[in-house]
Design an enzyme around this catalytic site. Sequence first.
Site, PDB file in Angstrom:
ATOM      1  N   LYS A   4       0.896  -1.099  -0.022  1.00 22.55           N
ATOM      2  CA  LYS A   4       0.167   0.027   0.152  1.00 22.55           C
ATOM      3  C   LYS A   4       0.884   1.295  -0.008  1.00 22.55           C
ATOM      4  CE  LYS A   4      -4.275  -1.366   1.644  1.00 22.55           C
ATOM      5  NZ  LYS A   4      -4.172  -2.889   1.984  1.00 22.55           N
ATOM      6  N   GLU A  51      -9.646   7.212   3.618  1.00 20.54           N
ATOM      7  CA  GLU A  51     -10.779   6.345   4.597  1.00 20.54           C
ATOM      8  C   GLU A  51      -9.741   5.396   4.658  1.00 20.54           C
ATOM      9  OE1 GLU A  51     -10.640   3.747   1.549  1.00 20.54           O
ATOM     10  OE2 GLU A  51     -11.157   6.072   1.160  1.00 20.54           O
ATOM     11  N   SER A  99       1.670 -10.032  -1.092  1.00 19.50           N
ATOM     12  CA  SER A  99       1.171  -8.599  -0.603  1.00 19.50           C
ATOM     13  C   SER A  99       1.540  -7.936   0.499  1.00 19.50           C
ATOM     14  CB  SER A  99      -0.291  -8.351  -1.067  1.00 19.50           C
ATOM     15  OG  SER A  99      -1.191  -9.310  -0.077  1.00 19.50           O
TER      16      SER A  99
HETATM   17  C1  LIG Z   1      -4.984  -3.861   1.670  1.00 16.98           C
HETATM   18  C2  LIG Z   1      -4.541  -5.258   1.290  1.00 16.98           C
HETATM   19  C3  LIG Z   1      -4.841  -5.863   0.316  1.00 16.98           C
HETATM   20  C4  LIG Z   1      -6.170  -5.862  -0.370  1.00 16.98           C
HETATM   21  O1  LIG Z   1      -5.940  -4.600  -1.223  1.00 16.98           O
HETATM   22  P1  LIG Z   1      -5.842  -4.514  -2.752  1.00 16.98           P
HETATM   23  O2  LIG Z   1      -6.079  -3.080  -3.235  1.00 16.98           O
HETATM   24  O3  LIG Z   1      -6.781  -5.757  -3.421  1.00 16.98           O
HETATM   25  O4  LIG Z   1      -4.506  -4.951  -3.066  1.00 16.98           O
HETATM   26  C5  LIG Z   1      -4.184  -7.293   0.095  1.00 16.98           C
HETATM   27  N1  LIG Z   1      -3.002  -7.522   1.020  1.00 16.98           N
HETATM   28  C6  LIG Z   1      -2.690  -6.628   1.882  1.00 16.98           C
HETATM   29  C7  LIG Z   1      -1.336  -7.086   2.587  1.00 16.98           C
HETATM   30  C8  LIG Z   1      -3.409  -5.658   2.253  1.00 16.98           C
HETATM   31  O5  LIG Z   1      -2.921  -4.948   3.208  1.00 16.98           O
END
Ligand SMILES: *Cc1c(COP(=O)(O)O)cnc(C)c1O
Length: 395
Positions: free
Chosen positions: A91, A113, A379
């Site tokens: 993010k 938000e 992610s």
């Molecule tokens: C917020 C988040 C997501 C989901 O958000 P996307 O916009 O779909 O990427 C996925 N993995 C992690 C670790 C997150 O913090």
Amino acid sequence: MKNYKNPDENGYYGEFGGAFIPEMLYPNVEELQENYLTIIESEDFQNEYQDLLKNYVGRATPLYFAKNLSEKYQTKIYLKREDLNHTGAHKINNALGQVLLAKRLGKTRIIAETGAGQHGVATATACALLGLECIVYMGEVDIARQAPNVGRMKMLGAEVIPATSGSKTLKDAVNEALRDWINHSATTHYVIGSVVGPHPFPDLVARFQSVISKEIKEQLYEQIGIQNPDYVIACLGGGSNAAGTFYHFVNEKNVKIIAAEAGGLGVKSGKSAATTFLGTLGVLHGSKSLVMQTKDGQVIEPHSISAGLDYPGIGPFHAHLFQENRAAFFSINDDEALQSAFELTKLEGIIPALESAHALAILGKKKFKETDVVVICLSGRGDKDMEMYLRKIKS
Ligand SMILES: *Cc1c(COP(=O)(O)O)cnc(C)c1O
């Protein structure tokens, strides 16, 4: 091959996208539409952004060949380690980019938000670094559930304002943020956290996250002499880490694309966030996409064990990939994600975020060839999910 990468000038990916906003938001959104590409493609912007990605965020993140996992599934698995970014997930790539953009637009105040708090923390981090005022709207219920992230945001200097209307969760926080943006349009930029929202946000966020697939190409080439894997896989909430992972591969027809949605307790259980299975055409948060809604257009409250996937829609980029069959969509249930998180931890010594564990669970759903090169986006890291993991250990 069609161009799947970017929307047309009105922000449409096929029939999805656009900008469905109240008239009072036109000045803010039009200012962005007219300026975002010129600014973010300028040399001056890129110099500052790339320098921060490298020296502050810690990019490039490793592309790690997961030997033990590969042995177990009899294929070649590479993990893109977004969990090793500063603040623990992808993010920050977007939050930093948008705050830098806001500064160049002459804004002094940032609003965002957040549901689980991850996007709020990333935005508050970027604001602390770059010296902008930061206000984060968060549902009252979420504030109570996510105390550690609320504490982080406050320590970083952000003001956290509770949304007290409706279900007191994410969608109510979005409404509060939009109201704020209308009232402070001259000074304020609204940092949207995924590839959702009115045009140009889906494209803007995808471009900031596209560094993920740019690095995958370079790193695969460096490690095994090819640029394109056979598969790229990512989890899908709003879709920003997935858009970043797919971006430089969507127009390469030999690369197969898989998205993992949150099946919750099962797609037919009524407790799920599997938008491509359950969604229909609708408008959510300013763009036309697939939305989980009743026949008369009421948004259905989603459910997932992972807060980051607990969203009743997907970005228009992904809705288009779904409709065109350019990507395969799987739904992964809560218990399957948990199991994959424990498996990765035991086999590779990496504790993943619950969101990322949905992408890993594809390995148990689909048989890959021994020669396939499979890249999975990890992610985020699992620190924030320890409470859930401990609950499983005890049960
Ligand atoms: C917020 C988040 C997501 C989901 O958000 P996307 O916009 O779909 O990427 C996925 N993995 C992690 C670790 C997150 O913090």
